[in-house]
Design a protein around this motif. Sequence first.
Motif: not given
Length: 201
Positions: A1-23
């Motif tokens: 199975m091949s990956m699209d080189s345009d969407t592939y990125r190395p795994f980064d566990p510390w990339r920016p969070t997709p959520v914001k903590e409010e309280s």
Amino acid sequence: MSMDSDTYRPFDPWRPTPVKEESRKQIVETHYFNVDRVAFSSAQVGQFERFILHENNGDTVGVLAVTADGKIPFVEQYRIPTHRWTLEIPAGHANAPSEQYLDVASRKLREEVGYEASKLTQFTRFINTPSFSSQYTALYLATGLKEVDRSAIGPETPRSAVRLYTQQEAMEMVTNGTIVDAKTIIAILRLHEGLLEHIGM
């Protein structure tokens, strides 16, 4: 199975969070852990809440011990949430923030299975249940064992039994589902795959 080189990125566990903590509000405080009620928001789903468990005094510590004749000591534990007995490597957490992980490993080895080790080496660390808890477990290999009196007494298992099994017997119990405790399975698999030879096996 091949990956699209345009969407592939190395795994980064510390990339920016997709959520914001409010309280955040602590709603449970115990000797072992605290529970927070946390409100978040995200661009995709809006606002939502989660309950997050934090273990007190740092990581849980587990000890994979190996005797001179190649036996592994396990302790029988009655676990209240699952209403069943388990076979586990000795483990626990610090009694105070000042207790170091090596001291915890040495104490639990002595209290639960009755051994002291001439050498304790950490060989892995993992997140237990990342979906609702910040708890990590650090695993240590214990070698150069000497038998000592054990003293562990708890409300669930007042005087737990210690059982000694060979590496092969332990692996068979992982395979057939007799051993179901995650930290114990991880430790046995690491030993079975020969991944601990470089630290003293």
